[in-house]
Scaffold this active site. Structure first.
Site: not given
Ligand code: GTP
Length: 322
Positions: A106, A157, A216
């Site tokens: 993202d 944080k 982000d």
């Molecule tokens: P929020 O639920 O809004 O916090 O978003 P998110 O689930 O995408 O979590 P976050 O923004 O912290 O994740 C950062 C990046 O890691 C994003 O591009 C997510 O798609 C990816 N990500 C987070 N958790 C996982 C996971 O369990 N598996 C994989 N493959 N990618 C993950």
């Protein structure tokens, strides 16, 4: 070089936009988000990219089958259950056996990735994290560096502590040695588990402060800002997708991005809003600082006030006020 893009998260902060599709597929200026990091990596010579996916991976697979940039081979590794950023990375890259880039799926960035690689090689790092300076670290948790750029410490944080500082930009270069420090097949977080432990116990974890565009795109506010930034950098403040029909005396004001095959009724007024594909907006409707996902219907003379976000297929009947 190869790269892994972490794209399996639920994207809860972008709901309702992510209820029907993963963040990686959500369009920015009518282009699926995943194509931005792919094209950026391709420009820096990356030829093999693995997407570590989970939540709604089929829609990402469908987009990539149609639209991936030339010269880049793409693989999807899908988790049956979320492995966290650490577990997902380990699973996706276990066969690499060489240095590789890692991106949070993202992040929209435009800085010189080759310079970051040069820094990594010069420092003989096992892991380099891109760092970005933000005006308020309280939302992120910060990183402190030694004089030579080695990471000294990751701080959690600290809500309430409002000051500027360097934070993890979600872009990394891994050597196989660093990858081996991630437990296999166990859910874990790079940010919370892997990086702090590595920096504490081993030498060779460096931070590379970046200069250039970085965002982000994980929240509704930053999704909107990304549109503004990219529109500002292009021809103007307005994008109208192919096949969209705009009625008579329609006013489009401020930053407006409209998807493909939309219909905007006569006398409608749209201001500072993002509208995805196949949306219908009725006659004399007002849409202000709102985001409308695919196939929404907004009845005649309705008013959508600032901050409205409609999930896919929402129906707003005529004269409604939201
Ligand atoms: P929020 O639920 O809004 O916090 O978003 P998110 O689930 O995408 O979590 P976050 O923004 O912290 O994740 C950062 C990046 O890691 C994003 O591009 C997510 O798609 C990816 N990500 C987070 N958790 C996982 C996971 O369990 N598996 C994989 N493959 N990618 C993950």
């Amino acid at each position: 070089m190869k790269a892994v893009i972490l794209s399996g998260g639920f994207g809860t902060r972008l709901r309702p936009l992510t209820l029907s599709q993963p963040k990686a597929v959500l369009p920015i200026l009518n282009k699926p988000f995943c194509l931005y990091p792919l094209e950026w990596l391709a420009r820096h010579g990356v030829r093999n990219v693995t997407f570590a996916t989970g939540y709604r991976s089929a829609s990402l697979a469908a987009v990539l089958a149609k639209e991936k940039p030339r010269g880049v081979s793409v693989l999807l590794k899908t988790e049956n259950r979320p492995l966290g950023t650490g577990g997902a990375l380990r699973r996706a890259s276990v066969k690499y056996g060489e240095r590789f880039f890692v991106l949070n799926g993202d992040i929209l960035a435009r800085f010189n990735l080759s310079e970051m690689l040069g820094f990594h090689l010069k420092k003989k790092a096992i892991l380099t994290l891109a760092l970005v300076k933000v005006p308020d670290i309280s939302r992120y948790g910060s990183v402190s560096l030694k004089r030579d750029g080695e990471i000294q410490r990751f701080a959690e944080k600290q809500p309430g502590l409002k000051r500027s500082g360097l934070v993890n930009a979600g872009i990394y270069i891994f050597e196989p040695e660093a990858l081996r420090r991630i437990p296999s097949l166990i859910p874990c977080s790079l940010e919370r588990d892997v990086f702090p432990r590595l920096a504490e116990k081993r030498r060779g974890v460096f931070g590379f402060p970046i200069h250039g565009y970085w965002k982000d795109v994980g929240t509704i506010a930053s999704y909107r800002e990304a549109h503004e930034d990219l529109l500002r950098g292009s021809s103007g403040r307005l994008l109208i997708g192919k096949g969209t029909r705009i009625g008579q005396k329609v006013k489009l004001e401020g930053m407006v991005s409209i998807g493909r095959r939309c219909r905007i009724g006569d006398g409608a007024r749209i201001q500072d809003s993002i509208i995805l594909d196949d949306v219908r907006i009725g006659k004399e409707a007002r849409v202000t600082e709102s985001i409308l996902s695919y196939r929404c219907r907004v009845g005649d003379r309705s008013k959508l006030e600032a901050g409205t976000v409609l999930g896919e297929g929402s129906r707003i009947s005529e004269f409604s006020q939201c």
